[in-house]
Motif scaffolding. Structure first.
Motif, mmCIF file in Angstrom:
data_model
loop_
_atom_site.group_PDB
_atom_site.id
_atom_site.type_symbol
_atom_site.label_atom_id
_atom_site.label_comp_id
_atom_site.label_asym_id
_atom_site.label_seq_id
_atom_site.Cartn_x
_atom_site.Cartn_y
_atom_site.Cartn_z
ATOM 1 N N SER A 143 0.853 -1.177 0.000
ATOM 2 C CA SER A 143 0.000 0.000 0.000
ATOM 3 C C SER A 143 0.893 1.231 0.000
ATOM 4 O O SER A 143 2.087 1.159 0.299
ATOM 5 N N GLY A 144 0.288 2.357 -0.349
ATOM 6 C CA GLY A 144 1.047 3.592 -0.449
ATOM 7 C C GLY A 144 1.345 3.904 -1.904
ATOM 8 O O GLY A 144 0.831 3.276 -2.817
ATOM 9 N N GLY A 145 2.219 4.833 -2.120
ATOM 10 C CA GLY A 145 2.551 5.231 -3.480
ATOM 11 C C GLY A 145 1.606 6.283 -3.991
ATOM 12 O O GLY A 145 0.943 6.969 -3.233
ATOM 13 N N GLY A 146 1.562 6.441 -5.313
ATOM 14 C CA GLY A 146 0.722 7.455 -5.933
ATOM 15 C C GLY A 146 1.554 8.506 -6.630
ATOM 16 O O GLY A 146 2.713 8.284 -6.975
ATOM 17 N N LEU A 147 0.954 9.666 -6.801
ATOM 18 C CA LEU A 147 1.604 10.777 -7.502
ATOM 19 C C LEU A 147 2.181 11.755 -6.480
ATOM 20 O O LEU A 147 1.483 12.216 -5.581
ATOM 21 N N VAL A 148 3.463 12.066 -6.643
ATOM 22 C CA VAL A 148 4.179 12.938 -5.720
ATOM 23 C C VAL A 148 4.987 13.941 -6.527
ATOM 24 O O VAL A 148 5.528 13.592 -7.589
ATOM 25 N N GLN A 149 5.103 15.139 -6.024
ATOM 26 C CA GLN A 149 5.949 16.137 -6.680
ATOM 27 C C GLN A 149 7.410 15.889 -6.326
ATOM 28 O O GLN A 149 7.732 15.370 -5.238
#
Length: 126
Positions: free
Chosen positions: A7-13
């Protein structure tokens, strides 16, 4: 039955942080080494970091040293991956991995008897 659930992750700057978790079931963690691999399009799967669950000894590939931190909670059967100062080149699918009775050197070199999670996407935008 061994299961690894990420779990976790995604879009990050770029410059931001993300935290991945990997919850394990079906095996005794202290007999295993666990780690994270990543793979981006057109590239081979790369071993990024590993922890030997018995004593907490860790390994990091050079490109993430000082930015990423791997930890474990034996009681929760969970491994955590704190990723700071993220860069666009960190963009990849991140896979949790576990192998029994081997050290991190072996796990990080794509040991055949490795259990894998389903993968979670981390995208770092510039």
């Amino acid at each position: 039955q061994v299961q690894l659930v990420e779990s976790g992750g995604g879009l990050v700057q770029a410059g931001g942080s993300a935290r991945l978790s990997c919850e394990a079931s079906g095996f005794t963690l202290d007999l295993y080494s666990m780690g994270w691999f990543r793979q981006s399009p057109g590239k081979e799967r790369e071993g990024v970091s590993c922890i030997r669950m018995q004593d907490g000894d860790t390994y990091y590939t050079d490109s993430v040293k000082g930015r990423f931190t791997l930890s474990r909670d034996i009681a929760k059967n969970t491994m955590y991956f704190q990723m700071n100062s993220l860069k666009p080149e960190d963009t990849a699918v991140y896979y949790c991995a576990a192998a029994a009775r081997v050290g991190c050197n072996t796990l990080m070199n794509l040991y055949p008897n490795t259990y894998w999670g389903q993968g979670t996407q981390v995208t770092v935008s510039s």
